[in-house]
Design a protein around this motif. Structure first.
Motif, PDB file in Angstrom:
ATOM      1  N   VAL A 346       0.907  -1.314   0.074  1.00  0.00           N
ATOM      2  CA  VAL A 346      -0.090  -0.016   0.076  1.00  0.00           C
ATOM      3  C   VAL A 346       0.849   1.430  -0.044  1.00  0.00           C
ATOM      4  O   VAL A 346       0.385   2.205  -0.743  1.00  0.00           O
ATOM      5  CB  VAL A 346      -1.029   0.036   1.107  1.00  0.00           C
ATOM      6  CG1 VAL A 346      -1.651   1.262   1.107  1.00  0.00           C
ATOM      7  CG2 VAL A 346      -1.970  -1.291   1.124  1.00  0.00           C
ATOM      8  N   VAL A 347       1.925   1.364   0.671  1.00  0.00           N
ATOM      9  CA  VAL A 347       2.671   2.547   0.916  1.00  0.00           C
ATOM     10  C   VAL A 347       3.859   2.820   0.038  1.00  0.00           C
ATOM     11  O   VAL A 347       4.230   3.627  -0.358  1.00  0.00           O
ATOM     12  CB  VAL A 347       3.105   2.966   2.271  1.00  0.00           C
ATOM     13  CG1 VAL A 347       1.911   2.937   3.433  1.00  0.00           C
ATOM     14  CG2 VAL A 347       4.217   1.932   2.777  1.00  0.00           C
ATOM     15  N   ARG A 348       4.241   1.604  -0.413  1.00  0.00           N
ATOM     16  CA  ARG A 348       5.477   1.487  -1.545  1.00  0.00           C
ATOM     17  C   ARG A 348       5.048   1.293  -2.654  1.00  0.00           C
ATOM     18  O   ARG A 348       5.763   1.545  -3.882  1.00  0.00           O
ATOM     19  CB  ARG A 348       6.583   0.681  -0.906  1.00  0.00           C
ATOM     20  CG  ARG A 348       7.365   1.200  -0.065  1.00  0.00           C
ATOM     21  CD  ARG A 348       8.392   0.291   0.492  1.00  0.00           C
ATOM     22  NE  ARG A 348       9.587   0.935   1.343  1.00  0.00           N
ATOM     23  CZ  ARG A 348      10.578   0.212   1.956  1.00  0.00           C
ATOM     24  NH1 ARG A 348      10.643  -1.140   1.823  1.00  0.00           N
ATOM     25  NH2 ARG A 348      11.179   0.655   2.858  1.00  0.00           N
ATOM     26  N   GLY A 349       3.780   0.430  -2.907  1.00  0.00           N
ATOM     27  CA  GLY A 349       3.409   0.260  -4.012  1.00  0.00           C
ATOM     28  C   GLY A 349       4.167  -0.937  -4.718  1.00  0.00           C
ATOM     29  O   GLY A 349       4.383  -1.163  -5.950  1.00  0.00           O
ATOM     30  N   GLU A 350       4.739  -1.738  -3.941  1.00  0.00           N
ATOM     31  CA  GLU A 350       5.349  -2.848  -4.299  1.00  0.00           C
ATOM     32  C   GLU A 350       5.322  -4.199  -3.581  1.00  0.00           C
ATOM     33  O   GLU A 350       5.008  -4.232  -2.339  1.00  0.00           O
ATOM     34  CB  GLU A 350       7.179  -2.527  -3.867  1.00  0.00           C
ATOM     35  CG  GLU A 350       7.553  -1.327  -4.457  1.00  0.00           C
ATOM     36  CD  GLU A 350       9.136  -1.163  -4.068  1.00  0.00           C
ATOM     37  OE1 GLU A 350       9.620  -2.019  -3.202  1.00  0.00           O
ATOM     38  OE2 GLU A 350       9.929  -0.324  -4.595  1.00  0.00           O
TER      39      GLU A 350
END
Length: 450
Positions: A346-350
């Motif tokens: 969610v916060v890194r998109g990884e």
């Protein structure tokens, strides 16, 4: 910023990562025990076929009653509490949920939940390795088409192995082999739920006093779970299973570089760039010295004489030539570490590991001579275990995936040790999980020109 700092910033802004968990079993419960302790993470909903079991699970891990008291998902969003429901579809469709954790362990159910989550714009962290080994290559494509992420579950071994592979490649090393440890002897392939506790050394009193599922425990022992996890790693990391599947060599951490190198250099590997599981037991049953039963590893190769000298200068354990070395992690914490996947997605998109191709498959293999008319009982049962195969070989042979080898009736006999094929069973092609898997097979067979 680090993941924890990013989560803390979201907490301060009143915008936590909102999670829906499907399945309140062991893995789900371990994650739920840590969720409230992580600033910036809100478990907004839990879906389980038995909501009372879910309530008992959160009580057992120490949640106060008010934490799971929300009467709707909307109320959970407003108050920061958790809504418990039996309706997984409503949870995956729920407004405000950022990511779904699929932790049921049922492959067909896992596929359905993932597709529903994608359709509603939700990321998926797939704890359910059974679903990933069965159809992960096509699920990953569906996620990409929907513009969301499909991720392995950090804390489970495939994600940790993928992390080590990524570390090695990012540092410029060629990955020779990657995998994990387990307890293994060849006789375990024939183990059934009736014999599993004897192999584990559990007494009747121990089994009676705990929450032990013999078929689930047997899937770890008979080699099926190892095959599923290594198929997931192969498909995520572009590694190829050996033609004969997993060998389970006895090997401790100090011997990883010498054992897990190509045969022409003195190791046991048929080729470089593969997956393998090492056993914590010698073939005579003695414990391996400094075993890796609970851990993961990667072996890699020095690309030059200079790097080989660096290995020696900095104390790396190597093979006798100094050319091959290994990095390993001795433990994994299962659901206790799962928050790293939730945060990263969610916060890194990884993702913390994700399926990218179809190089490994797990085919149902007869534990004994099976007769026409017998009903298969699936992973960890009395009739079949899962064997890792190169996907191309499985497709050519029409192999029946272990994830679908439950409640299907044999139409002809299958000898002990032989793979079961689609032609050996009667099946309903319109069953959703079967239809999705057959679609995947046709897709990859077509792309391979077969």
């Amino acid at each position: 910023m680090s993941l924890s700092q990013k989560l803390a910033a979201r907490a301060e802004a009143g915008n936590p990562v909102r999670v829906g968990v499907i399945g309140a079993g062991k893995f789900g419960s371990m994650f739920l025990s840590q969720g409230p302790r992580t600033p910036g993470l809100h478990v907004a909903g839990i879906a389980d076929l038995d909501p009372e079991r879910a309530r008992q699970a959160v009580a057992r891990i120490g949640w106060p009653a008010e934490r799971s008291s929300a009467r709707s998902l909307a109320e959970a969003m407003r108050t920061g509490a958790t809504f418990i429901t039996e309706d997984a579809a409503a949870l995956t469709a729920g407004d405000g949920i950022d990511v779904i954790v699929e932790a049921t362990g049922n492959p067909g159910v896992g596929i359905r939940h993932a597709l529903h989550a994608f359709a509603h714009g939700k990321h998926v962290v797939m704890v359910n390795v059974e679903a990933d080994a069965l159809a992960g290559p096509l699920l990953a494509r569906r996620a990409a088409e929907a513009g969301v992420l499909y991720s392995f579950a950090y804390g489970d071994q495939p994600a940790l192995i993928a992390e080590l592979v990524d570390w090695a490649r990012t540092a410029g090393f060629h990955v020779v082999c990657a995998g994990k440890g387990t307890k293994y002897l060849p006789v375990y392939h024939a183990s059934t739920p009736d014999t599993v506790w004897r192999h584990y050394g559990f007494s009747e009193e121990q089994v009676a006093g705990g929450d032990f599922n013999p078929q689930m425990f047997n899937s770890f022992l008979d080699g099926t779970k190892s095959a599923l996890e290594m198929a997931a790693v192969a498909n995520a990391c572009g590694l190829d299973p050996a033609p004969d599947g997993l060998a389970f060599p006895p090997c401790g951490v100090d011997d990883l570089p010498g054992v897990l190198r190509p045969r022409e250099d003195g190791g046991i590997l048929s080729r470089s760039g593969t997956v393998e599981v090492v056993s914590s037991l010698e073939r005579d049953g003695r414990p391996v010295f400094r075993d890796l039963r609970w851990g993961v590893y990667v072996t890699f190769e020095a690309p030059s004489d200079y790097v080989r000298r660096c290995f020696a200068e900095y104390g790396l354990k190597t093979d006798s030539t100094g050319r091959y070395s290994a990095m390993y992690k001795p433990y994994h914490l299962i659901g206790l570490e799962l928050g790293l996947s939730v945060a990263s997605v969610v916060v890194r998109g990884e993702p913390t590991g994700t399926t990218r191709g179809f190089s490994g498959d797990v085919v149902a293999t007869a534990k004994r001579d099976l007769s026409a008319g017998e009903r298969l009982d699936g992973e960890g049962g009395h009739t079949v275990y899962g064997r890792l195969m190169p996907a191309a070989d499985s497709l050519r042979a029409g192999g029946l995936p272990i994830g679908l080898a439950h409640d299907l009736v044999l139409t002809r006999p299958v000898a002990a040790g032989r793979p079961v094929s689609w032609d050996d069973v009667a099946f309903d092609p319109d069953r959703p999980a079967i239809r999705f898997r057959r679609e995947m097979e046709a897709l990859f067979r077509g792309e391979a020109g077969g």
